[in-house]
Each structure stands twice: as structure tokens, then as C-alpha cells.
Write a protein that holds these residues in place. Structure first.
Motif, PDB file in Angstrom:
ATOM      1  N   UNK A  32       0.840  -1.208   0.000  1.00  0.00           N
ATOM      2  CA  UNK A  32       0.000   0.000   0.000  1.00  0.00           C
ATOM      3  C   UNK A  32       0.867   1.248   0.000  1.00  0.00           C
ATOM      4  N   UNK A  33       0.362   2.275  -0.603  1.00  0.00           N
ATOM      5  CA  UNK A  33       1.026   3.577  -0.610  1.00  0.00           C
ATOM      6  C   UNK A  33       0.327   4.439   0.438  1.00  0.00           C
ATOM      7  N   UNK A  34       0.830   4.389   1.654  1.00  0.00           N
ATOM      8  CA  UNK A  34       0.203   5.104   2.765  1.00  0.00           C
ATOM      9  C   UNK A  34       1.181   6.135   3.302  1.00  0.00           C
ATOM     10  N   UNK A  36       1.743   9.341   6.285  1.00  0.00           N
ATOM     11  CA  UNK A  36       1.298   9.885   7.559  1.00  0.00           C
ATOM     12  C   UNK A  36       1.447  11.390   7.463  1.00  0.00           C
ATOM     13  N   UNK A  37       0.325  12.091   7.479  1.00  0.00           N
ATOM     14  CA  UNK A  37       0.334  13.542   7.358  1.00  0.00           C
ATOM     15  C   UNK A  37      -0.395  14.128   8.557  1.00  0.00           C
ATOM     16  N   UNK A  38       0.353  14.837   9.376  1.00  0.00           N
ATOM     17  CA  UNK A  38      -0.186  15.476  10.578  1.00  0.00           C
ATOM     18  C   UNK A  38      -0.970  14.497  11.443  1.00  0.00           C
ATOM     19  N   UNK A  39      -0.417  13.292  11.603  1.00  0.00           N
ATOM     20  CA  UNK A  39      -1.018  12.301  12.479  1.00  0.00           C
ATOM     21  C   UNK A  39      -2.147  11.499  11.872  1.00  0.00           C
ATOM     22  N   UNK A  40      -2.413  11.691  10.585  1.00  0.00           N
ATOM     23  CA  UNK A  40      -3.506  10.992   9.909  1.00  0.00           C
ATOM     24  C   UNK A  40      -2.918  10.150   8.781  1.00  0.00           C
ATOM     25  N   UNK A  41      -3.350   8.891   8.670  1.00  0.00           N
ATOM     26  CA  UNK A  41      -2.884   8.059   7.563  1.00  0.00           C
ATOM     27  C   UNK A  41      -3.712   8.369   6.322  1.00  0.00           C
ATOM     28  N   UNK A  42      -3.020   8.528   5.215  1.00  0.00           N
ATOM     29  CA  UNK A  42      -3.639   8.877   3.940  1.00  0.00           C
ATOM     30  C   UNK A  42      -3.233   7.821   2.914  1.00  0.00           C
ATOM     31  N   UNK A  43      -4.227   7.264   2.227  1.00  0.00           N
ATOM     32  CA  UNK A  43      -3.963   6.334   1.126  1.00  0.00           C
ATOM     33  C   UNK A  43      -3.565   7.185  -0.068  1.00  0.00           C
ATOM     34  N   UNK A  44      -2.318   7.092  -0.483  1.00  0.00           N
ATOM     35  CA  UNK A  44      -1.809   7.989  -1.528  1.00  0.00           C
ATOM     36  C   UNK A  44      -1.613   7.286  -2.863  1.00  0.00           C
ATOM     37  N   UNK A  45      -2.413   6.261  -3.116  1.00  0.00           N
ATOM     38  CA  UNK A  45      -2.327   5.623  -4.436  1.00  0.00           C
ATOM     39  C   UNK A  45      -2.651   6.646  -5.511  1.00  0.00           C
ATOM     40  N   UNK A  46      -1.955   6.561  -6.593  1.00  0.00           N
ATOM     41  CA  UNK A  46      -2.213   7.482  -7.699  1.00  0.00           C
ATOM     42  C   UNK A  46      -3.116   6.817  -8.712  1.00  0.00           C
ATOM     43  N   UNK A  47      -4.052   7.588  -9.201  1.00  0.00           N
ATOM     44  CA  UNK A  47      -4.926   7.056 -10.236  1.00  0.00           C
ATOM     45  C   UNK A  47      -4.147   6.993 -11.547  1.00  0.00           C
ATOM     46  N   UNK A  48      -4.554   6.138 -12.491  1.00  0.00           N
ATOM     47  CA  UNK A  48      -3.857   6.076 -13.784  1.00  0.00           C
ATOM     48  C   UNK A  48      -3.832   7.433 -14.479  1.00  0.00           C
ATOM     49  N   UNK A  49      -4.893   8.218 -14.341  1.00  0.00           N
ATOM     50  CA  UNK A  49      -4.916   9.532 -14.987  1.00  0.00           C
ATOM     51  C   UNK A  49      -3.867  10.455 -14.364  1.00  0.00           C
ATOM     52  N   UNK A  50      -3.747  10.439 -13.057  1.00  0.00           N
ATOM     53  CA  UNK A  50      -2.755  11.275 -12.380  1.00  0.00           C
ATOM     54  C   UNK A  50      -1.353  10.900 -12.837  1.00  0.00           C
ATOM     55  N   UNK A  51      -1.089   9.638 -12.955  1.00  0.00           N
ATOM     56  CA  UNK A  51       0.224   9.167 -13.378  1.00  0.00           C
ATOM     57  C   UNK A  51       0.549   9.649 -14.794  1.00  0.00           C
ATOM     58  N   UNK A  52      -0.467   9.713 -15.663  1.00  0.00           N
ATOM     59  CA  UNK A  52      -0.253  10.165 -17.042  1.00  0.00           C
ATOM     60  C   UNK A  52      -0.100  11.672 -17.115  1.00  0.00           C
TER      61      UNK A  52
END
Length: 57
Positions: A32-34, A36-52
Motif C-alpha cells: 500500500x502507498x500510505x 502519515x500527514x499530521x497524524x492521519x494516515x492517507x492512502x496515496x495511491x495514484x490514479x492512472x490519470x494522475x500518473x499520465x
């Protein structure tokens, strides 16, 4: 007979130490691409569109 109501779940701030402990204990999926930002876990998976759309590097 009335059942006791469950308490509303509350968010908890996570420390960097606890975040790394969770990773070492396999609580978090190693793939998983997780973040930790200011004490909160964020799933930071990139969508295929973002990657392009965003050039790497």
C-alpha cells in the motif's frame, strides 16, 4: 430489554513511531502507498490519470 448503544468511533492521532511500528508489525499492507500527514494516515495511491498527467522526476 434495550441494548446499549455503541459509542461513536473517534479518530486518533498517530505518531511517527506508531506508524512505523504498524508497518513493521504488518498491520499496514506492505504494497500500500500510505502516508502519515499530521497524524492521519492517507492512502496515496495514484490514479492512472494522475500518473499520465504529472511528469515524474
Amino acid at each position: 430489554m434495550q441494548a446499549d448503544a455503541l459509542p461513536t468511533p473517534q479518530p486518533h492521532q498517530i505518531t511517527v513511531r506508531a506508524f512505523f511500528f504498524m508497518g513493521d508489525a504488518d498491520v499496514l499492507d506492505p504494497e500500500a502507498k500510505i502516508e502519515l500527514i499530521e497524524g492521519v494516515t492517507i492512502d496515496s495511491r495514484r490514479s492512472p490519470r494522475h500518473t499520465q498527467d504529472v511528469p515524474s522526476g
